[in-house]
Write a protein that holds these residues in place. Structure first.
Motif, PDB file in Angstrom:
ATOM      1  N   UNK A 167      36.118 -50.027   0.054  1.00 41.94           N
ATOM      2  CA  UNK A 167      35.379 -48.862  -0.015  1.00 41.94           C
ATOM      3  C   UNK A 167      34.383 -48.645  -1.265  1.00 41.94           C
ATOM      4  N   UNK A 168      33.585 -47.987  -1.107  1.00 42.72           N
ATOM      5  CA  UNK A 168      32.790 -47.676  -2.411  1.00 42.72           C
ATOM      6  C   UNK A 168      32.267 -46.327  -2.111  1.00 42.72           C
ATOM      7  N   UNK A 169      31.617 -45.410  -3.063  1.00 46.13           N
ATOM      8  CA  UNK A 169      31.120 -44.318  -2.831  1.00 46.13           C
ATOM      9  C   UNK A 169      31.566 -43.188  -3.667  1.00 46.13           C
ATOM     10  N   UNK A 170      31.367 -41.857  -3.213  1.00 43.86           N
ATOM     11  CA  UNK A 170      31.748 -40.706  -4.059  1.00 43.86           C
ATOM     12  C   UNK A 170      33.082 -40.761  -4.072  1.00 43.86           C
ATOM     13  N   UNK A 171      33.833 -40.057  -5.248  1.00 46.94           N
ATOM     14  CA  UNK A 171      34.996 -39.780  -5.551  1.00 46.94           C
ATOM     15  C   UNK A 171      35.396 -38.339  -5.637  1.00 46.94           C
ATOM     16  N   UNK A 172      36.337 -37.968  -4.914  1.00 43.51           N
ATOM     17  CA  UNK A 172      36.640 -36.593  -4.757  1.00 43.51           C
ATOM     18  C   UNK A 172      36.738 -36.124  -6.160  1.00 43.51           C
ATOM     19  N   UNK A 173      36.598 -34.768  -6.362  1.00 43.21           N
ATOM     20  CA  UNK A 173      36.723 -34.078  -7.530  1.00 43.21           C
ATOM     21  C   UNK A 173      38.016 -34.370  -8.192  1.00 43.21           C
ATOM     22  N   UNK A 174      38.976 -33.904  -7.276  1.00 41.92           N
ATOM     23  CA  UNK A 174      40.466 -34.029  -7.975  1.00 41.92           C
ATOM     24  C   UNK A 174      40.762 -35.253  -8.626  1.00 41.92           C
ATOM     25  N   UNK A 175      40.216 -36.268  -7.785  1.00 41.27           N
ATOM     26  CA  UNK A 175      40.576 -37.773  -8.194  1.00 41.27           C
ATOM     27  C   UNK A 175      39.699 -38.178  -9.375  1.00 41.27           C
ATOM     28  N   UNK A 176      38.516 -37.414  -9.491  1.00 34.84           N
ATOM     29  CA  UNK A 176      37.511 -37.828 -10.855  1.00 34.84           C
ATOM     30  C   UNK A 176      38.230 -37.179 -11.916  1.00 34.84           C
ATOM     31  N   UNK A 177      38.742 -36.159 -11.629  1.00 34.17           N
ATOM     32  CA  UNK A 177      39.321 -35.181 -12.793  1.00 34.17           C
ATOM     33  C   UNK A 177      40.735 -36.223 -13.507  1.00 34.17           C
ATOM     34  N   UNK A 178      41.322 -36.749 -12.540  1.00 34.65           N
ATOM     35  CA  UNK A 178      42.734 -37.279 -12.913  1.00 34.65           C
ATOM     36  C   UNK A 178      42.245 -38.678 -13.490  1.00 34.65           C
ATOM     37  N   UNK A 179      41.417 -39.295 -13.129  1.00 32.29           N
ATOM     38  CA  UNK A 179      41.008 -40.901 -13.520  1.00 32.29           C
ATOM     39  C   UNK A 179      40.408 -40.467 -14.945  1.00 32.29           C
ATOM     40  N   UNK A 180      39.522 -39.478 -15.060  1.00 37.10           N
ATOM     41  CA  UNK A 180      38.875 -38.975 -16.457  1.00 37.10           C
ATOM     42  C   UNK A 180      39.900 -39.027 -17.165  1.00 37.10           C
ATOM     43  N   UNK A 181      40.954 -38.155 -16.932  1.00 40.36           N
ATOM     44  CA  UNK A 181      41.869 -37.647 -17.901  1.00 40.36           C
ATOM     45  C   UNK A 181      42.788 -39.082 -18.489  1.00 40.36           C
ATOM     46  N   UNK A 182      43.237 -39.961 -17.500  1.00 46.68           N
ATOM     47  CA  UNK A 182      43.974 -41.186 -17.950  1.00 46.68           C
ATOM     48  C   UNK A 182      43.073 -42.040 -18.729  1.00 46.68           C
ATOM     49  N   UNK A 183      41.620 -42.004 -18.360  1.00 43.07           N
ATOM     50  CA  UNK A 183      40.881 -43.016 -19.226  1.00 43.07           C
ATOM     51  C   UNK A 183      40.669 -42.397 -20.671  1.00 43.07           C
ATOM     52  N   UNK A 184      40.371 -41.002 -20.728  1.00 50.33           N
ATOM     53  CA  UNK A 184      39.936 -40.436 -21.951  1.00 50.33           C
ATOM     54  C   UNK A 184      41.370 -40.304 -22.830  1.00 50.33           C
ATOM     55  N   UNK A 185      42.466 -40.412 -22.193  1.00 45.87           N
ATOM     56  CA  UNK A 185      43.685 -40.427 -23.034  1.00 45.87           C
ATOM     57  C   UNK A 185      44.142 -41.543 -23.774  1.00 45.87           C
TER      58      UNK A 185
END
Length: 415
Positions: A114-132
């Motif tokens: 798959x590729x394409x849009x990331x659900x908002x809750x998943x985007x927030x989770x991945x952003x938090x992991x990466x940003x940490x």
């Protein structure tokens, strides 16, 4: 990464000529101070051209240098990549440094990736992991809400510059970018890379990444370990049914090249796995024909290897895999055994395998015992109808890879 020349014989515009001249001057500089002076002028001109959407001016200079001055070509390409993946941005009367990051995800499957849009809750989770774990403390951070295939990423320096600018503004303003509405469809490869894009923004001159702030290079490895452990369950939800490996997030162009390099072994393993299950054959029944391909088949370096798979003693190629080469990855350039000092050999140091040796080893590890390595270098030929690459058969003819007609159609593209 080099590309073929397209317009080297055309008369250059004034700005294209200046780009070429600055790049040549950087190579000829006799001091670091002089080199920095030329780099400053080159960077300023590149920024002007990127802002003005003048990709053709940059391309013309690159094409001119490609065939005439390899070192200057590399210098200009490096500068163009740096200018498009990084920026100095003014916000609230302050200057900020911004860097575009790519997060490579290796994926392989018998189905579709798959590729394409990331659900908002998943985007927030991945952003938090990466940003940490990746940016330096107090860095502003933003992630694009899309899981990109390689052919959905920015294709030019201008497009990359635009993404960098938009993500940097989103990080500074605390907003989220919209998912692009015109993302192209991607071909269903058996093994392919997917990418997350993010940007880090700091006050000008401050550290961007955690290991810059701590001055501990071991923090790079720690960041990767933490990213893999925390993000893997979420990435697996985005890529169901896929084998997955997460690589270290890095600057955009470096990360993309590393993703391309690292997916190559998975492409061969996925191809063999696909063929033995789809055709109901044993790996020992497969035959692999390997050829090196280059823009100049007579004298030039190899740009890629192509592997054509046949079944039994037939010469029909049923599937093909492309193994692109980067930098100086040509077996003629990487034959270190002849130049490795005797004392290093005596100490047990083993030369790095050539790409051809690595491909052969991967095939044998996958169970393919019949491997033909053609000595001639082939031209970069493609199908006139569908533009698919042509692959070598056991007789050294270049042919279209075609699955048997009685096999259900599935993922039949080539990586």
């Amino acid at each position: 990464m080099r590309r073929s020349s397209k317009a080297g014989s055309h008369k250059l515009s004034a700005d294209s000529q200046r780009l070429a001249t600055f790049a040549q001057a950087i190579v000829l500089a006799s001091s670091r101070l002089e080199e920095r002076g030329w780099e400053s002028q080159l960077d300023a001109l590149l920024q002007k051209l990127l802002r003005g959407d003048h990709q053709e001016t940059i391309d013309a200079a690159l094409d001119q240098l490609f065939g005439s001055d390899a070192n200057a070509y590399d210098a200009l390409m490096e500068a163009a990549e740096a200018a498009s993946e990084s920026a100095v941005i003014e916000h609230d009367d302050l200057l900020f440094d911004a860097l575009l990051l790519a997060v490579p995800i290796l994926a392989w499957t018998r189905f579709s990736i798959p590729s394409g849009p990331i659900p908002a809750d998943m985007l927030m989770t991945l952003s938090a992991h990466l940003n940490a774990h990746l940016p330096a403390p107090n860095v502003k951070f933003a992630m694009a809400p899309t899981l990109f295939a390689i052919d959905q990423l920015p294709r030019s320096h201008v497009e990359t510059w635009t993404v960098t600018q938009r993500l940097a503004q989103a990080a500074l303003k605390g907003t989220v970018l919209r998912t692009p509405a015109d993302v192209p469809e991607t071909a269903p490869f058996l093994a392919d890379t997917r990418y997350l894009l993010a940007v880090v923004v700091v006050p000008a001159g401050e550290p961007l990444l955690r290991w810059q702030a701590t001055m501990q290079l071991s923090d790079r490895d720690d960041a990767l370990t933490q990213w893999q452990a925390q993000a893997m369950p979420n990435i697996a939800r985005l890529l169901p049914g896929c084998g997955i490996e997460l690589l270290l997030p890095e600057a955009y162009y470096v990360a993309c090249r590393e993703g391309d390099r690292q997916i190559r072994p998975a492409s061969i393993r996925a191809a063999v796995h696909f063929l033995i299950h789809t055709l109901a054959v044993d790996a020992r029944d497969l035959q692999a024909s390997i050829g090196s391909f280059g823009e100049d088949a007579g004298t030039g370096r190899a740009d890629e290897y192509r592997i054509g798979f046949s079944v039994g003693d037939t010469s029909d190629v049923v599937y093909g895999v492309v193994w692109p080469l980067y930098g100086e990855e040509d077996e003629e350039d990487l034959s270190e055994l002849a130049t490795l000092p005797l004392q290093r050999l005596a100490a047990g140091e083993i030369p790095r395998p050539t790409p051809l040796e690595e491909i052969t080893t991967l095939l044998r590890e996958a169970g393919v015992v019949r491997v033909i390595r053609h000595a001639d270098r082939f031209p970069m030929e493609f199908c006139d109808d569908c533009n698919a690459p042509l692959f070598p058969d056991p007789d050294a003819d270049l042919v279209h890879a075609e699955m048997p007609e009685d096999i259900p159609q599935g993922a039949t593209h080539f990586h």
